[in-house]
Scaffold this active site. Sequence first.
Site, PDB file in Angstrom:
ATOM      1  N   GLU A   1       0.660  -1.070   0.507  1.00 53.15           N
ATOM      2  CA  GLU A   1      -0.101   0.230  -0.017  1.00 53.15           C
ATOM      3  C   GLU A   1       0.505   1.667  -0.228  1.00 53.15           C
ATOM      4  OE1 GLU A   1      -3.433  -0.219  -0.524  1.00 53.15           O
ATOM      5  OE2 GLU A   1      -2.701  -2.531  -0.272  1.00 53.15           O
TER       6      GLU A   1
ATOM      7  N   GLU B   1      20.189 -11.169  -5.165  1.00 51.06           N
ATOM      8  CA  GLU B   1      20.338 -11.987  -4.023  1.00 51.06           C
ATOM      9  C   GLU B   1      19.101 -11.893  -3.093  1.00 51.06           C
ATOM     10  OE1 GLU B   1      22.657  -8.468  -2.190  1.00 51.06           O
ATOM     11  OE2 GLU B   1      24.104  -9.171  -2.956  1.00 51.06           O
TER      12      GLU B   1
ATOM     13  N   LYS C   1      15.864 -10.141  -1.032  1.00 47.54           N
ATOM     14  CA  LYS C   1      15.852  -9.647  -0.092  1.00 47.54           C
ATOM     15  C   LYS C   1      15.823  -9.622   0.737  1.00 47.54           C
ATOM     16  CE  LYS C   1      14.028  -4.650  -0.741  1.00 47.54           C
ATOM     17  NZ  LYS C   1      13.911  -4.287   0.664  1.00 47.54           N
TER      18      LYS C   1
ATOM     19  N   LYS D   1      21.720  -6.532  -9.005  1.00 48.75           N
ATOM     20  CA  LYS D   1      23.042  -5.437  -9.129  1.00 48.75           C
ATOM     21  C   LYS D   1      23.505  -5.466 -10.257  1.00 48.75           C
ATOM     22  CE  LYS D   1      22.450  -5.189  -3.843  1.00 48.75           C
ATOM     23  NZ  LYS D   1      22.874  -6.024  -2.916  1.00 48.75           N
TER      24      LYS D   1
ATOM     25  N   CYS E   1     -23.980  -6.507  19.063  1.00 45.92           N
ATOM     26  CA  CYS E   1     -25.336  -6.679  20.328  1.00 45.92           C
ATOM     27  C   CYS E   1     -25.066  -5.391  20.314  1.00 45.92           C
ATOM     28  CB  CYS E   1     -24.586  -7.954  20.269  1.00 45.92           C
ATOM     29  SG  CYS E   1     -24.945  -8.126  21.868  1.00 45.92           S
TER      30      CYS E   1
ATOM     31  N   ASP F   1       3.891   1.351  -0.961  1.00 46.33           N
ATOM     32  CA  ASP F   1       4.689   1.390  -2.665  1.00 46.33           C
ATOM     33  C   ASP F   1       3.213   2.300  -3.556  1.00 46.33           C
ATOM     34  OD1 ASP F   1       7.317   0.477  -1.066  1.00 46.33           O
ATOM     35  OD2 ASP F   1       6.845  -1.346  -2.268  1.00 46.33           O
TER      36      ASP F   1
ATOM     37  N   CYS G   1     -26.083 -13.242  19.549  1.00 45.19           N
ATOM     38  CA  CYS G   1     -24.979 -13.130  20.097  1.00 45.19           C
ATOM     39  C   CYS G   1     -24.283 -14.093  20.678  1.00 45.19           C
ATOM     40  CB  CYS G   1     -24.894 -11.873  20.908  1.00 45.19           C
ATOM     41  SG  CYS G   1     -23.355 -10.980  21.784  1.00 45.19           S
TER      42      CYS G   1
HETATM   43  S1  IVH Z   1      21.600  -2.680  -1.776  1.00 38.16           S
HETATM   44  C1  IVH Z   1      22.530   0.744  -3.156  1.00 38.16           C
HETATM   45  N1  IVH Z   1      21.155  -5.913  -1.109  1.00 38.16           N
HETATM   46  O1  IVH Z   1      16.454  -3.671   1.153  1.00 38.16           O
HETATM   47  C2  IVH Z   1      21.963  -0.839  -2.565  1.00 38.16           C
HETATM   48  N2  IVH Z   1      19.597  -4.320   0.090  1.00 38.16           N
HETATM   49  O2  IVH Z   1      15.228  -0.371  -0.668  1.00 38.16           O
HETATM   50  C3  IVH Z   1      21.671  -0.776  -1.251  1.00 38.16           C
HETATM   51  N3  IVH Z   1      18.087  -4.417   1.293  1.00 38.16           N
HETATM   52  O3  IVH Z   1      18.349  -0.036   1.746  1.00 38.16           O
HETATM   53  C4  IVH Z   1      21.356  -2.055  -0.920  1.00 38.16           C
HETATM   54  N4  IVH Z   1      18.409  -7.447   1.144  1.00 38.16           N
HETATM   55  O4  IVH Z   1      17.698  -1.948   3.448  1.00 38.16           O
HETATM   56  C5  IVH Z   1      20.471  -4.801  -0.648  1.00 38.16           C
HETATM   57  N5  IVH Z   1      20.831  -8.022  -0.741  1.00 38.16           N
HETATM   58  C6  IVH Z   1      20.331  -6.784  -0.282  1.00 38.16           C
HETATM   59  C7  IVH Z   1      19.376  -6.358   0.586  1.00 38.16           C
HETATM   60  C8  IVH Z   1      18.769  -5.067   0.697  1.00 38.16           C
HETATM   61  C9  IVH Z   1      17.782  -6.281   2.348  1.00 38.16           C
HETATM   62  C10 IVH Z   1      17.149  -3.806   1.597  1.00 38.16           C
HETATM   63  C11 IVH Z   1      18.345  -2.951   2.731  1.00 38.16           C
HETATM   64  C12 IVH Z   1      17.980  -1.525   1.301  1.00 38.16           C
HETATM   65  C13 IVH Z   1      16.736  -1.550   1.516  1.00 38.16           C
HETATM   66  C14 IVH Z   1      16.263  -1.575   0.125  1.00 38.16           C
END
Ligand code: IVH
Length: 691
Positions: free
Chosen positions: A48, A132, A134, A311, A448, A50, A429
């Site tokens: 929400e 990776e 998150k 990345k 109720c 986002d 109830c």
């Molecule tokens: S990279 C500039 N890698 O997700 C790059 N972030 O909004 C910085 N997070 O602020 C983040 N797992 O708190 C990266 N494998 C991961 C992550 C990760 C969790 C969090 C981190 C970041 C937010 C992204």
Amino acid sequence: MTDKTIDLFASEDSLPDPGERIEELRTMIQKHDKAYYTNAQPLIADREYDKLFAELVELEKANPDLIRSDSPTQKVGGAPIKGFRTIQHKIPMLSLSNTYSREELTDFDRKVREGLLKSYASEKAAYKYVTELKYDGVAMSLRYKNGQLDLALTRGDGTSGDDVTQNIKTLKNIPNTVNKIELMAVPLANIEVRGEVYMDDSEFLRINKLKEDSGEKLYANPRNLTAGTLKLLDPKQVEKRRLKMVSYWLHSDDHDLSSHQENLELLKKLGLPVGEHISLCADIEEVFQFIDKSGDRRGGLDFGIDGVVIKVDSTEQQQELGFVSRSPRWAIAYKFEAEQARTKLNNIILQVGRTGAITPVAELEPVFLAGSTISRATLHNADYIKEIDVRIGDTVYIEKGGDVIPKVTGHVPEERPADSVEFQMPEFCPCELKSPLIRPEGEANHYCDHPECKSQIKRRIEHFISRNAMNIAGGVKFTEQFTDWGYLNSVADIFDLKKKSHEIMKLEGWGKRSLEVLFSSIEDCKTLPFAKVLYAIGIRFVGSGASKVLANHFKTIEALKSATKEQLTEVSDIGDKIAESLINFFADEKEMKILDRLIAAELNFEQATPEESGEEQTLAGKTFVLTGELQSMKRNAAKDKIEKLGGKVTSAVSKKTSYLVAGNNPGSKYDKALKLAVEILDEEGLIALLE
Ligand code: IVH
């Protein structure tokens, strides 16, 4: 829509102008940022949030002249928490742009390709991604000096964060000294490492179990508990919570590092923990495969992930691509939809709320979902059950939003038992009085309305004693036991308990000390302002905001009681619904009897404005900040007393602060007051001033 709320679904000809909507979105986002980052208590689900953020970005894109430097889109993160030293980041801590859609990910990939082609000849523009998991935790920056952990900072607002070094030093998987490594004969010892601090689901369950056993409110999820733990002022308490950290970023003061993948290898060699399931992807197709695999793995992990991070691997290419406002162009987060689980719906029971509102609750075959075992979920109301078409015996989907309460979101048609029947809302109830349920016209809820309904009485007492209302010690245990034992049949009975203290003292689980605490917090109710009392009474639709507005406007309960519907709706923020509910409340004889007893118990039913309070305004123009624990009164009581004498209480120390009142363990506000030469009062000093 009867209330004076903003109609977001207004028809074409009354579309709000973009400026207004932008303002509205900024205000909402700022509120949610504060709830998320500062209070660690998100009010809405990430999804929400986002959506609101994306809408603001779009609107600002279409109306660039309306972009202001203080817009959330121009900032990096939330506000730093109070109570810790705030220190500037050497390199701003950015967040990532995120998406839930694969099309947008393809778009991201196209932009990376085009961006690199602008800078390089085609053969050098080839790129790879590192993908990776998150981790769903709290971002952290660690600085090592000569190989020693020197500083741990939270992200804060991205520019500066809070110094939580002492807390981070308690983490078992973070070394205080990194392994000795040399690159080109120069030690890799002056570094910054970034990563995520998180809590394993199993650890979260262990801590919540302890909470449950002692009848306390449960933590919402591992992320909130992690954020809350990092804010604890006592590292010993932090150590008990077994937090972990995973690192995903490395910077060296002495070396140029060449790729993300190599950095992850270096982090490992240094002795720092890196994430599980990291992959090098040659193209976006491989990224999609990683996403699918991660989605499958998600349920089997002992920690929460809310997506994957993609990345660009080469550091040089990262630099070439650069940043846009708050996030890098070389990385993106792909977020998963809210985590779902499937389980069997064993039964639908009715829960009675404090206003008598009935909520159907699903009793489920216990299932593990996003950090906790779920055996109950809300079904909201009869219409909702119809809308999602669920029946007892169905296999249902459940989801967790930003809140601790999960909800049922649908059923699996193929698994519906042949003999299942549509759910019918019971007519009576569930409490022992079995009074008929009613559904007022235009409302989704059944109610109720029997004033002696025990379930309702319990919920009203729970609300009355809750922290934001009368803040009476005792919680669920007090409510349940004293109601079941027959001592409480209404909130007014709370004020007659003391008369029975000899009898109560003999009851199991209530010793002298616990009763002393209870009675002293009951006594403290008398110092709380009218608005809080009004809120605590629990009039249908009258929340804490409306209570403040009503108390400010009408000043006394008598004036409020005699107000007509027109007079009520003239007040801003008070719509038909609230006005009608107030009128019904004041017309109800039983409620009025309770009200009279609360008045006789000397609760505040008048707004103590300076003119009316009769108090000399000896503290007019003075600003106070309260910190640490006071012995003789609660902070709220001190605040009320100061305000009664015309003083103002604020939360942050500045040059304008007249006095800092320091109780036990005062924390960083004390240091700040010393630095700014603000006069510091101890408790006795405050009492002298008040007298
Ligand atoms: S990279 C500039 N890698 O997700 C790059 N972030 O909004 C910085 N997070 O602020 C983040 N797992 O708190 C990266 N494998 C991961 C992550 C990760 C969790 C969090 C981190 C970041 C937010 C992204």
